[in-house]
Design an enzyme around this catalytic site. Sequence first.
Site, mmCIF file in Angstrom:
data_model
loop_
_atom_site.group_PDB
_atom_site.id
_atom_site.type_symbol
_atom_site.label_atom_id
_atom_site.label_comp_id
_atom_site.label_asym_id
_atom_site.label_seq_id
_atom_site.Cartn_x
_atom_site.Cartn_y
_atom_site.Cartn_z
ATOM 1 N N LYS A 185 29.566 32.909 37.647
ATOM 2 C CA LYS A 185 30.391 31.896 36.468
ATOM 3 C C LYS A 185 30.755 30.717 37.553
ATOM 4 C CE LYS A 185 31.187 32.270 32.867
ATOM 5 N NZ LYS A 185 30.745 31.868 31.537
ATOM 6 N N ASP B 11 38.751 32.282 34.390
ATOM 7 C CA ASP B 11 39.719 32.069 35.334
ATOM 8 C C ASP B 11 39.463 32.758 36.718
ATOM 9 O OD1 ASP B 11 40.378 34.626 34.552
ATOM 10 O OD2 ASP B 11 42.529 34.397 34.153
ATOM 11 N N GLU B 12 38.364 33.485 36.454
ATOM 12 C CA GLU B 12 38.083 34.512 37.646
ATOM 13 C C GLU B 12 37.414 33.653 38.569
ATOM 14 O OE1 GLU B 12 36.220 38.217 37.279
ATOM 15 O OE2 GLU B 12 37.409 38.805 35.433
HETATM 16 P P1 NAD Z 1 30.444 39.380 25.541
HETATM 17 O O1 NAD Z 1 29.667 40.166 26.706
HETATM 18 O O2 NAD Z 1 31.268 40.056 24.757
HETATM 19 O O3 NAD Z 1 29.163 38.585 24.828
HETATM 20 C C1 NAD Z 1 28.349 37.917 25.427
HETATM 21 C C2 NAD Z 1 26.970 37.375 24.503
HETATM 22 O O4 NAD Z 1 26.064 36.827 25.036
HETATM 23 C C3 NAD Z 1 26.520 38.663 23.890
HETATM 24 O O5 NAD Z 1 26.302 38.586 22.221
HETATM 25 C C4 NAD Z 1 25.134 38.721 24.435
HETATM 26 O O6 NAD Z 1 23.945 39.352 23.687
HETATM 27 C C5 NAD Z 1 24.826 37.330 24.649
HETATM 28 N N1 NAD Z 1 23.832 37.195 25.810
HETATM 29 C C6 NAD Z 1 23.772 37.967 26.857
HETATM 30 N N2 NAD Z 1 22.822 37.301 27.781
HETATM 31 C C7 NAD Z 1 22.142 36.578 26.999
HETATM 32 C C8 NAD Z 1 20.962 35.605 27.372
HETATM 33 N N3 NAD Z 1 20.524 35.894 28.370
HETATM 34 N N4 NAD Z 1 20.463 34.887 26.373
HETATM 35 C C9 NAD Z 1 21.263 34.651 25.205
HETATM 36 N N5 NAD Z 1 22.242 35.384 24.809
HETATM 37 C C10 NAD Z 1 22.941 36.402 25.927
HETATM 38 O O7 NAD Z 1 31.041 38.199 26.200
HETATM 39 P P2 NAD Z 1 32.642 37.545 25.746
HETATM 40 O O8 NAD Z 1 33.713 38.431 26.434
HETATM 41 O O9 NAD Z 1 32.664 37.070 24.506
HETATM 42 O O10 NAD Z 1 32.514 36.177 26.597
HETATM 43 C C11 NAD Z 1 31.719 35.077 26.201
HETATM 44 C C12 NAD Z 1 32.081 33.863 27.208
HETATM 45 O O11 NAD Z 1 33.374 33.566 27.576
HETATM 46 C C13 NAD Z 1 31.191 34.107 28.528
HETATM 47 O O12 NAD Z 1 30.717 33.065 29.134
HETATM 48 C C14 NAD Z 1 32.554 34.753 29.461
HETATM 49 O O13 NAD Z 1 32.294 34.544 31.060
HETATM 50 C C15 NAD Z 1 33.558 34.100 28.806
HETATM 51 N N6 NAD Z 1 34.836 34.599 29.233
HETATM 52 C C16 NAD Z 1 35.209 35.715 28.485
HETATM 53 C C17 NAD Z 1 36.599 36.214 28.874
HETATM 54 C C18 NAD Z 1 37.018 37.349 28.472
HETATM 55 O O14 NAD Z 1 38.245 37.900 28.539
HETATM 56 N N7 NAD Z 1 36.063 38.127 27.632
HETATM 57 C C19 NAD Z 1 37.549 35.211 29.322
HETATM 58 C C20 NAD Z 1 37.374 34.084 29.827
HETATM 59 C C21 NAD Z 1 35.762 33.516 29.618
HETATM 60 O O1 DAU Z 2 39.908 36.797 33.354
HETATM 61 C C1 DAU Z 2 39.054 36.720 32.414
HETATM 62 C C2 DAU Z 2 37.987 37.664 32.596
HETATM 63 O O2 DAU Z 2 38.386 38.884 32.077
HETATM 64 C C3 DAU Z 2 36.521 37.455 31.953
HETATM 65 O O3 DAU Z 2 35.835 36.428 32.519
HETATM 66 C C4 DAU Z 2 35.765 38.746 31.852
HETATM 67 O O4 DAU Z 2 34.564 38.499 31.068
HETATM 68 C C5 DAU Z 2 36.563 39.874 31.243
HETATM 69 O O5 DAU Z 2 35.567 41.003 31.286
HETATM 70 C C6 DAU Z 2 37.859 39.975 31.746
HETATM 71 O O6 DAU Z 2 37.675 40.611 33.348
HETATM 72 P P1 DAU Z 2 38.365 41.867 33.850
HETATM 73 O O7 DAU Z 2 37.778 42.427 34.925
HETATM 74 O O8 DAU Z 2 39.870 41.367 34.173
HETATM 75 O O9 DAU Z 2 38.508 42.795 32.524
HETATM 76 P P2 DAU Z 2 38.571 44.207 32.401
HETATM 77 O O10 DAU Z 2 38.911 44.556 30.968
HETATM 78 O O11 DAU Z 2 37.073 44.898 32.867
HETATM 79 O O12 DAU Z 2 39.785 44.721 33.247
HETATM 80 C C7 DAU Z 2 41.013 44.632 32.968
HETATM 81 C C8 DAU Z 2 41.759 45.132 34.134
HETATM 82 O O13 DAU Z 2 41.837 46.803 34.012
HETATM 83 C C9 DAU Z 2 41.264 45.169 35.648
HETATM 84 O O14 DAU Z 2 42.225 44.824 36.344
HETATM 85 C C10 DAU Z 2 40.396 46.401 35.720
HETATM 86 C C11 DAU Z 2 41.266 47.279 34.908
HETATM 87 N N1 DAU Z 2 40.737 48.282 34.615
HETATM 88 C C12 DAU Z 2 39.389 48.170 33.675
HETATM 89 C C13 DAU Z 2 38.624 48.995 33.122
HETATM 90 C C14 DAU Z 2 37.366 48.803 32.254
HETATM 91 C C15 DAU Z 2 40.920 49.863 34.601
HETATM 92 O O15 DAU Z 2 41.997 50.050 35.425
HETATM 93 N N2 DAU Z 2 40.281 50.624 34.058
HETATM 94 C C16 DAU Z 2 38.848 50.553 33.379
HETATM 95 O O16 DAU Z 2 38.289 51.464 32.842
#
Ligand code: NAD
Ligand code: DAU
Length: 350
Positions: A160, A132-133
């Site tokens: 992204k 959603d970012e």
């Molecule tokens: P993550 O960082 O936990 O995992 C990413 C994975 O991709 C890892 O296993 C890493 O080894 C692999 N990777 C990184 N670079 C690579 C490369 N060059 N080649 C092959 N593999 C590679 O990420 P996540 O939180 O599981 O997110 C997964 C997907 O979902 C991402 O595309 C992210 O943008 C999207 N997403 C994440 C969130 C969230 O809240 N975490 C929300 C919405 C969308």
């Molecule tokens: O919205 C989806 C996204 O959510 C994904 O696309 C990203 O991959 C995922 O990392 C996440 O992004 P955020 O930046 O929202 O997540 P994060 O856990 O890093 O931070 C959540 C909120 O907490 C944000 O407002 C920043 C704040 N934060 C985060 C950390 C790590 C703190 O206040 N202190 C911290 O140490």
Amino acid sequence: MKKILITGGAGFIGSHVVRLFVNSYPQYKIYNLDKLTYAGNLRNLEDIQGAANYEFIKADIADRDQITGLFKTHGFDSVIHLAAESHVDRSISNPLEFLRTNIVGTVNLLNACIETWADHFDGHLFYHVSTDEVYGSLHDDGFFLESTSYDPQSPYSASKAGSDHFVRAYGNTYGLPYVLTNCSNNYGPNQFPEKLIPLFINNIRNRKKLPVYGRGENIRDWLYVVDHARAIDLVFHKSQPGKTYNIGGFNEWKNLDLIRVLCDVMDEKLGNTPGASRELIEFVTDRKGHDFRYAIDANLIKEELGWEPSLQFEEGLSKTVDWYLQNQDWLSEVTSGGYLKYYETHYGSH
Ligand code: NAD
Ligand code: DAU
């Protein structure tokens, strides 16, 4: 046997998607392609690593020759693409790595798909998992809709957004059948402890400070990771090609409110004096360009495909805390070595 390539399957969300597909679809062969960066951990998939319909491939999506060769060898039928650099703070200190993996890596996969599937696109699908970012930052009101204009604000979200544009451009230019989903913040088991919830669980466990950016007023919409995996399953099987769906938890929290609830849940489970963990909260310098609020309108996927979150946040948070407390060896392993170095550079030694 249909061959499904899942990229980034050793990461947080990817491991839940791989498990769901391996267990639900014995008629598919699931290939998990992952570079195993700091965020990839094959221990996340120990329970299914011996399954007959599962194979792990260590590869880098940004390496064009490697990706082309793998498509030639295996002839994947469909792709579910999750591999990415995913942490906003890391994108601020190292944007090029995000461009390389998230944009170049995605384009390599797209090229391999159109070469392998040539003009016979029937029965093939490229599923791009996004965030959603890409829509930017909201003020107090409103929600992100599928029709909201892109307005990415961090190097992570810009990369992204770039990858999303390439996917749609390949659909328009070459006729590649694709679907795309943009999801809100996930939480749950196996999330690397650099993200808010697992980082704070780990710090509370070790009686370390809880570094809250700014005044903790930023707002995020939280979804349990298994519900995201269920949505991906549904969209993969039921969506029309060319569609986009937003996925969210209908569950907005101000960071400080969430952190206080997390502290209280941890105190209860650890048998601490009530309020003990809240004392660890420390306000630190804000993230550069910190997006204020994300909030998803997930009504389209609800109305068209019948998906909605299955867990209330309180239940999901309790399950998540239980998982981290029961898997302290997993936590200790990922927080040792390289991770600690990164942590110190970013947060200092507190
Ligand atoms: P993550 O960082 O936990 O995992 C990413 C994975 O991709 C890892 O296993 C890493 O080894 C692999 N990777 C990184 N670079 C690579 C490369 N060059 N080649 C092959 N593999 C590679 O990420 P996540 O939180 O599981 O997110 C997964 C997907 O979902 C991402 O595309 C992210 O943008 C999207 N997403 C994440 C969130 C969230 O809240 N975490 C929300 C919405 C969308
Ligand atoms: O919205 C989806 C996204 O959510 C994904 O696309 C990203 O991959 C995922 O990392 C996440 O992004 P955020 O930046 O929202 O997540 P994060 O856990 O890093 O931070 C959540 C909120 O907490 C944000 O407002 C920043 C704040 N934060 C985060 C950390 C790590 C703190 O206040 N202190 C911290 O140490």
